[in-house]
Design an enzyme around this catalytic site. Structure first.
Site, short mmCIF file in Angstrom:
data_model
loop_
_atom_site.label_atom_id
_atom_site.label_comp_id
_atom_site.label_asym_id
_atom_site.label_seq_id
_atom_site.Cartn_x
_atom_site.Cartn_y
_atom_site.Cartn_z
N LYS A 241 0.92 -1.22 -0.09
CA LYS A 241 -0.02 -0.02 -0.03
C LYS A 241 0.87 1.20 -0.02
O LYS A 241 0.61 2.24 -0.69
CB LYS A 241 -0.84 -0.03 1.25
CG LYS A 241 -2.08 -0.95 1.04
CD LYS A 241 -2.77 -1.15 2.41
CE LYS A 241 -3.65 -2.45 2.18
NZ LYS A 241 -4.23 -3.00 3.51
N GLN B 71 -5.30 -2.65 9.60
CA GLN B 71 -4.85 -3.75 8.95
C GLN B 71 -5.30 -5.21 9.50
O GLN B 71 -5.28 -5.45 10.87
CB GLN B 71 -3.34 -3.88 8.83
CG GLN B 71 -2.75 -5.00 7.96
CD GLN B 71 -2.96 -4.88 6.56
OE1 GLN B 71 -3.05 -3.64 6.13
NE2 GLN B 71 -3.37 -5.92 6.02
N ASP C 265 -12.00 0.99 3.51
CA ASP C 265 -12.19 -0.46 3.51
C ASP C 265 -13.88 -0.66 3.44
O ASP C 265 -13.84 -1.88 3.07
CB ASP C 265 -11.58 -1.29 4.79
CG ASP C 265 -10.17 -1.45 4.27
OD1 ASP C 265 -9.73 -1.54 3.32
OD2 ASP C 265 -9.42 -1.98 5.32
#
Lengths: 289, 289
Positions: free
Chosen positions: A49, A93, A116
């Site tokens: 990322k 994460q 997300d």
């Protein structure tokens, strides 16, 4: 001739457009990544990322907590980032240590910054076909198909798998694009006759290479979302090598169908792209507020 | 022989069980209904809920606001009811005047007390197949089929319609019960070939009697969720009479299939029952907390 749905080519092409848009922004586009502990796998994904962000001119803040951090401390950090006008997206994460309540933590993220697409508010927006953040895999699949000008409206889309992170958002996303959507899963005995009926077959079953030639027919578009590590062993010897395979037996299926996404190099590369597309959307939503 | 899926019989039977459970509770089971204005249709539905509550020994508080009430006032009332330990469920009678933000108002309801299952939190729980409140129509359909011992697991369920209130929760509920689920809608050109493949066909399209004999085959179970008012007119004369019909042409379809729910008297009566089943669930969740 089978068309290869090449996620790397699409990612790089769309990333170029994304970079140009980001260049035109007044403020720096910024993503915050929260990590707990130091899992090798997570480090790898975060690194991807960061590299992608660098490529397109976005910024990443990486906040790492020790394995024994309290839930309260993570939530307080999220609240701080929610209130920080220079931050446009916040992701946690996954996976988190099991001692932490993942859902409770994620629900703390301001839905606009939840790039997300995991908060209830964003699930509900997807549900209602209203503007919100769609989870990266679902968005990535649609971007991949759109790039290759594969029509979705009115097509029969069979989704194998009904997970919260992939199967369900993928199904809803296609439904929102006016496809007929069929969801199958492990409990489905007649799965072979279902998959054969698909115009577009999306496989997210977490079952290495289980879609063989018997599950498909000519003219289909196959999207493989599986990521399985296959270890080749040799009798009593050590593991010889690791290989990543999808849920589709590529060698068998690819000569039959009209288009297919490979693993690796298909949907995988699209997910990082989608995350940063969501981030840019968040920026626009925040600035428009 | 075609089985009639008789919602009144099932409602009365399950209502009997519900009444016995309610009798055994320590506290009074209580539902709050919030209404804005004085729509005749809404009054009728509220009256039905009150009558049903009386029958099973539950209590209803009916809070009515004037048409010009402010959003803040409704939200303040909801907050008060959220904090009232004697209240187990809160519903807002829809539709609301268009000047009010329906979603914002509903999101104020404590998810445990949201017995209509309309908050994002409850949508997410349905999505995750975790314990929460399922919207009444979806729950009612499953209760109806379960009563008649119609198997769901592994069956092919075709849902026509993808509304937020019916089509989508119905599809997810069946998916959570391990069916193969197909969602069709207006945009679906091949709808006839889809509906014919169903083991269980659920129609919630809002299109009077559009499922004719050409859409079905022998052996199917047909659930009609439509409620359409058909007005018979005669040339220049006044409306002669009003008749409620479903989305299925009952006269044509019922002789062919193996089971069918009529309109009225099928899914309709089940929804009030489901609301109070949700209310009892809420009571148990609140007391267990």
């Amino acid at each position: 001739m089978t068309i290869l749905l090449d996620g790397k080519i699409v990612r790089d092409s769309v990333a170029g457009e994304l970079k140009n848009k980001i260049l035109g922004l007044e403020k720096k586009l910024k993503l915050a990544i929260l990590q707990v502990g130091n899992k090798e796998e997570s480090n790898k994904y975060i690194e991807q990322k960061k590299l992608f962000a660098e490529k397109i001119g976005a910024e990443v803040i990486h906040v790492r907590f020790s394995e024994d951090v309290s839930q309260e401390k993570i939530c307080a950090e999220i609240q701080k980032l929610n209130g920080d006008a220079s931050v446009h997206g916040i992701i946690v994460q996954l996976p988190l240590p099991e001692t932490l309540d993942k859902n409770l933590i994620i629900q703390n993220i301001d839905p606009i910054k939840d790039v997300d697409g995991l908060t209830s508010a964003n699930t509900k927006l997807l549900w209602k076909n209203e503007k919100g953040h769609v989870p990266a895999t679902a968005r990535g699949i649609l971007t991949l198909l759109d790039y290759y000008k594969i029509e979705i409206k009115g097509k029969k889309v069979v989704v194998v798998g009904r997970s919260q992170l992939v199967g369900k958002p993928v199904a809803l996303s296609f439904l929102n694009r006016d496809a007929i959507v069929i969801v199958c899963h492990r409990g489905t005995s007649s799965i072979m006759s279902e998959t054969k009926q698909a115009d577009i077959l999306v496989v997210a079953a977490g079952n290495p290479e289980f879609i063989t030639k018997d599950f498909v027919r000519e003219g289909q578009v196959v999207v493989d979302v599986g990521i399985n590590v296959k270890k080749s062993e040799h009798q009593s010897e050590e593991i010889l090598h690791k290989k990543v395979v999808g849920d589709v037996n590529f060698a068998e299926v690819s000569p039959i169908v009209s288009a297919i996404s490979p693993v690796p190099g298909g949907v995988g590369p699209m997910t990082v792209l989608s995350l940063f597309q969501n981030l840019l959307d968040a920026y626009i939503m925040i600035e428009e507020k």
